[in-house]
Design a protein around this motif. Sequence first.
Motif, mmCIF file in Angstrom:
data_model
loop_
_atom_site.group_PDB
_atom_site.id
_atom_site.type_symbol
_atom_site.label_atom_id
_atom_site.label_comp_id
_atom_site.label_asym_id
_atom_site.label_seq_id
_atom_site.Cartn_x
_atom_site.Cartn_y
_atom_site.Cartn_z
ATOM 1 N N THR A 118 0.816 -1.222 0.000
ATOM 2 C CA THR A 118 0.000 0.000 0.000
ATOM 3 C C THR A 118 0.851 1.276 0.000
ATOM 4 O OG1 THR A 118 -0.129 -0.057 2.421
ATOM 5 C CG2 THR A 118 -1.902 -1.136 1.186
ATOM 6 N N ARG A 119 2.150 1.125 0.134
ATOM 7 C CA ARG A 119 3.030 2.296 0.103
ATOM 8 C C ARG A 119 3.719 2.365 -1.249
ATOM 9 N NH1 ARG A 119 4.299 5.011 4.784
ATOM 10 N NH2 ARG A 119 3.395 4.166 6.671
ATOM 11 N N TRP A 120 3.368 3.358 -2.026
ATOM 12 C CA TRP A 120 3.917 3.490 -3.364
ATOM 13 C C TRP A 120 5.414 3.735 -3.309
ATOM 14 C CZ3 TRP A 120 -0.562 7.379 -4.014
ATOM 15 C CH2 TRP A 120 -1.762 6.671 -4.104
ATOM 16 N N ASN A 121 6.127 3.140 -4.231
ATOM 17 C CA ASN A 121 7.595 3.221 -4.335
ATOM 18 C C ASN A 121 8.307 2.379 -3.280
ATOM 19 O OD1 ASN A 121 7.491 5.042 -6.480
ATOM 20 N ND2 ASN A 121 7.630 6.837 -5.159
ATOM 21 N N SER A 122 7.582 1.695 -2.410
ATOM 22 C CA SER A 122 8.245 0.992 -1.311
ATOM 23 C C SER A 122 9.146 -0.138 -1.817
ATOM 24 C CB SER A 122 7.214 0.447 -0.324
ATOM 25 O OG SER A 122 6.382 -0.514 -0.933
ATOM 26 N N THR A 123 8.773 -0.804 -2.915
ATOM 27 C CA THR A 123 9.624 -1.872 -3.463
ATOM 28 C C THR A 123 10.931 -1.290 -3.973
ATOM 29 O OG1 THR A 123 7.648 -3.114 -4.115
ATOM 30 C CG2 THR A 123 9.731 -3.792 -5.088
ATOM 31 N N PHE A 124 10.836 -0.135 -4.638
ATOM 32 C CA PHE A 124 12.048 0.533 -5.122
ATOM 33 C C PHE A 124 12.946 0.916 -3.953
ATOM 34 C CE2 PHE A 124 14.105 4.678 -5.758
ATOM 35 C CZ PHE A 124 15.006 4.343 -6.757
ATOM 36 N N TYR A 125 12.376 1.486 -2.896
ATOM 37 C CA TYR A 125 13.167 1.886 -1.729
ATOM 38 C C TYR A 125 13.805 0.668 -1.065
ATOM 39 C CZ TYR A 125 10.968 6.487 -2.139
ATOM 40 O OH TYR A 125 10.541 7.716 -2.586
ATOM 41 N N MET A 126 13.090 -0.451 -1.026
ATOM 42 C CA MET A 126 13.637 -1.677 -0.437
ATOM 43 C C MET A 126 14.845 -2.160 -1.232
ATOM 44 S SD MET A 126 11.825 -5.418 0.034
ATOM 45 C CE MET A 126 11.835 -5.714 -1.760
ATOM 46 N N LEU A 127 14.706 -2.226 -2.558
ATOM 47 C CA LEU A 127 15.796 -2.695 -3.406
ATOM 48 C C LEU A 127 16.997 -1.748 -3.352
ATOM 49 C CD1 LEU A 127 13.737 -3.841 -6.544
ATOM 50 C CD2 LEU A 127 14.722 -5.293 -4.763
ATOM 51 N N LYS A 128 16.717 -0.438 -3.357
ATOM 52 C CA LYS A 128 17.797 0.549 -3.331
ATOM 53 C C LYS A 128 18.579 0.471 -2.023
ATOM 54 C CE LYS A 128 18.680 5.489 -3.979
ATOM 55 N NZ LYS A 128 18.061 6.833 -4.142
ATOM 56 N N ARG A 129 17.885 0.389 -0.884
ATOM 57 C CA ARG A 129 18.559 0.285 0.415
ATOM 58 C C ARG A 129 19.353 -1.020 0.502
ATOM 59 N NH1 ARG A 129 17.717 2.391 5.439
ATOM 60 N NH2 ARG A 129 17.578 4.348 4.240
ATOM 61 N N PHE A 130 18.789 -2.098 -0.030
ATOM 62 C CA PHE A 130 19.475 -3.406 -0.018
ATOM 63 C C PHE A 130 20.766 -3.325 -0.826
ATOM 64 C CE2 PHE A 130 19.715 -8.079 -0.634
ATOM 65 C CZ PHE A 130 19.421 -8.478 0.658
ATOM 66 N N LEU A 131 20.701 -2.630 -1.957
ATOM 67 C CA LEU A 131 21.881 -2.482 -2.816
ATOM 68 C C LEU A 131 22.944 -1.614 -2.141
ATOM 69 C CD1 LEU A 131 22.958 -3.188 -5.678
ATOM 70 C CD2 LEU A 131 21.983 -1.027 -6.457
ATOM 71 N N GLU A 132 22.500 -0.562 -1.431
ATOM 72 C CA GLU A 132 23.443 0.330 -0.750
ATOM 73 C C GLU A 132 24.234 -0.408 0.334
ATOM 74 O OE1 GLU A 132 20.887 4.502 -1.223
ATOM 75 O OE2 GLU A 132 20.793 3.314 0.618
ATOM 76 N N SER A 133 23.645 -1.463 0.887
ATOM 77 C CA SER A 133 24.313 -2.245 1.940
ATOM 78 C C SER A 133 24.833 -3.578 1.407
ATOM 79 C CB SER A 133 23.350 -2.492 3.113
ATOM 80 O OG SER A 133 22.830 -1.283 3.607
ATOM 81 N N LYS A 134 25.055 -3.644 0.107
ATOM 82 C CA LYS A 134 25.419 -4.908 -0.548
ATOM 83 C C LYS A 134 26.596 -5.606 0.122
ATOM 84 C CE LYS A 134 27.231 -6.716 -4.920
ATOM 85 N NZ LYS A 134 27.621 -6.386 -6.318
ATOM 86 N N ASP A 135 27.746 -4.941 0.246
ATOM 87 C CA ASP A 135 28.952 -5.582 0.786
ATOM 88 C C ASP A 135 28.745 -6.051 2.212
ATOM 89 O OD1 ASP A 135 30.217 -5.100 -1.618
ATOM 90 O OD2 ASP A 135 31.123 -3.209 -0.947
ATOM 91 N N ALA A 136 28.090 -5.220 3.019
ATOM 92 C CA ALA A 136 27.857 -5.600 4.417
ATOM 93 C C ALA A 136 26.900 -6.785 4.508
ATOM 94 C CB ALA A 136 27.300 -4.412 5.187
ATOM 95 N N ILE A 137 25.879 -6.818 3.649
ATOM 96 C CA ILE A 137 24.911 -7.925 3.667
ATOM 97 C C ILE A 137 25.579 -9.227 3.244
ATOM 98 C CG2 ILE A 137 22.865 -8.839 2.494
ATOM 99 C CD1 ILE A 137 21.748 -5.978 2.516
ATOM 100 N N ILE A 138 26.418 -9.186 2.208
ATOM 101 C CA ILE A 138 27.117 -10.386 1.751
ATOM 102 C C ILE A 138 28.032 -10.920 2.856
ATOM 103 C CG2 ILE A 138 28.857 -11.246 0.133
ATOM 104 C CD1 ILE A 138 27.701 -9.359 -1.975
ATOM 105 N N SER A 139 28.770 -10.030 3.532
ATOM 106 C CA SER A 139 29.668 -10.449 4.615
ATOM 107 C C SER A 139 28.882 -11.018 5.794
ATOM 108 C CB SER A 139 30.508 -9.263 5.083
ATOM 109 O OG SER A 139 31.328 -8.789 4.036
ATOM 110 N N THR A 140 27.753 -10.382 6.112
ATOM 111 C CA THR A 140 26.935 -10.859 7.231
ATOM 112 C C THR A 140 26.362 -12.233 6.932
ATOM 113 O OG1 THR A 140 26.352 -8.563 7.764
ATOM 114 C CG2 THR A 140 24.981 -10.298 8.724
ATOM 115 N N HIS A 141 25.914 -12.429 5.709
ATOM 116 C CA HIS A 141 25.390 -13.747 5.309
ATOM 117 C C HIS A 141 26.469 -14.821 5.444
ATOM 118 C CE1 HIS A 141 21.254 -13.528 4.016
ATOM 119 N NE2 HIS A 141 21.475 -12.423 3.342
ATOM 120 N N ALA A 142 27.713 -14.465 5.182
ATOM 121 C CA ALA A 142 28.806 -15.448 5.239
ATOM 122 C C ALA A 142 29.146 -15.822 6.681
ATOM 123 C CB ALA A 142 30.045 -14.873 4.551
ATOM 124 N N ILE A 143 28.884 -14.892 7.616
ATOM 125 C CA ILE A 143 29.226 -15.131 9.018
ATOM 126 C C ILE A 143 28.066 -15.757 9.778
ATOM 127 C CG2 ILE A 143 29.903 -14.000 11.181
ATOM 128 C CD1 ILE A 143 31.244 -11.831 9.442
#
Length: 406
Positions: A118-143
């Motif tokens: 119900t929140r317009w643009n929310s999928t875009f904001y989710m993907l953009k924030r996820f991409l901005e934290s890409k390196d940290a997310i990949i490292s966290t997943h590995a640990i």
Amino acid sequence: MSSCLLDCFEFSDRHTSEELLRVAKEWHVDGKVVCCVTDNAANITKAVKILKWTHHPCLAHTINLIVRDALKVMKPTVDKVKAAVEYFHMSTVGAEKLKSTQRQMGLPELRPKQDCPTRWNSTFYMLKRFLESKDAIISTHAIVSAPVDPLTQEEWEVVEEVCRVLEPFEQVTVEISGESYVTASKMILLCKGLQRITANRQREANVTTGQVIELMDTLCSSMDRKFHKMEYNHVLSETAALDPRFKKLAFSDARAIDEALQRITSAAGRDSPSSQTPGQQEAEGAEGAEAPAVVPQTSAVWMLFDEKATGNAARRNPSADAIMEVRSYLEEPLLQRSADPLSWWKNKASIYPRLTKVMTGRLCIVATSVPSERVFSKTGQIITERRNRISPSKVRQLAFLNANLS
């Protein structure tokens, strides 16, 4: 430009049109509704149709539907991102480890954003924030042994390309969602701009993933269908033509602008601007003009001329005056795109009295129903877990005061 909340109340009945009319009559605006902008829900669309009010669908909702429909082609990737975001929101260990990793890498501590239909643009904001934290997310997943599947390198590329493709849609949604400036007159130009930039990116060689190519194909076909003959829409064409920043430049179809100007001229010919003649208004509105000589009100010397002048004014043709105003308005230089069209019309009101009156019923129209959506968001802040037993009448009063006094 200003927005007001007329009413906000608990509603479980099916007769939406009756309630809309009741609120309008209560505020004595039932005869002043120039357009009703709503989302695309069938019940509200039908209610406005029953009332015979001019209706226009919310452009932000339309764009949201177009984007969400296109994102279906990459649903597996989006679902994996959603699952990872939910994990970081639900798991204290995962959230703290992500923050720690971001600090170690010198990255800003950004919490992943969740998607909300119900929140317009929310999928875009989710993907953009996820991409901005890409390196940290990949490292966290590995640990951390998170119970979610990490994205592959190809899926990360998909997310990156999708964010580039969807960014113009987010920019347009934000621009048309404002309440303090004119928005409806921009709709034709902004929709054309979205179509053009998406079509150009289709031809770019830097889009490599098949999912994103399919997504852009879906976006283009959906926009062709939704924005078809937008220039012939009475609401959009007349608001664009009456915006001194755009006028004819908003149109690519000569017949569409001709028809819009004919409707505007006809409306200006029907409307009487005021009891004063344009000459009188212009004389009174002129700044720095030399004061006229004082002449006695009752002078036998001027009696014959006054009689002729009165008869001449009575014989004036409103249609001819309207045509002259439209012609003169179109010859005015275009206003800068960053300027306020309402200020321009205020300064020109004495020169174009008939057109000004028509304009007030066009440029007040908003492009989206976002103002009413914001009321729902505020209501959600009033009714909380600690205040879940508040009565509907109290919510109604609080929402009204919050919207109109803030």
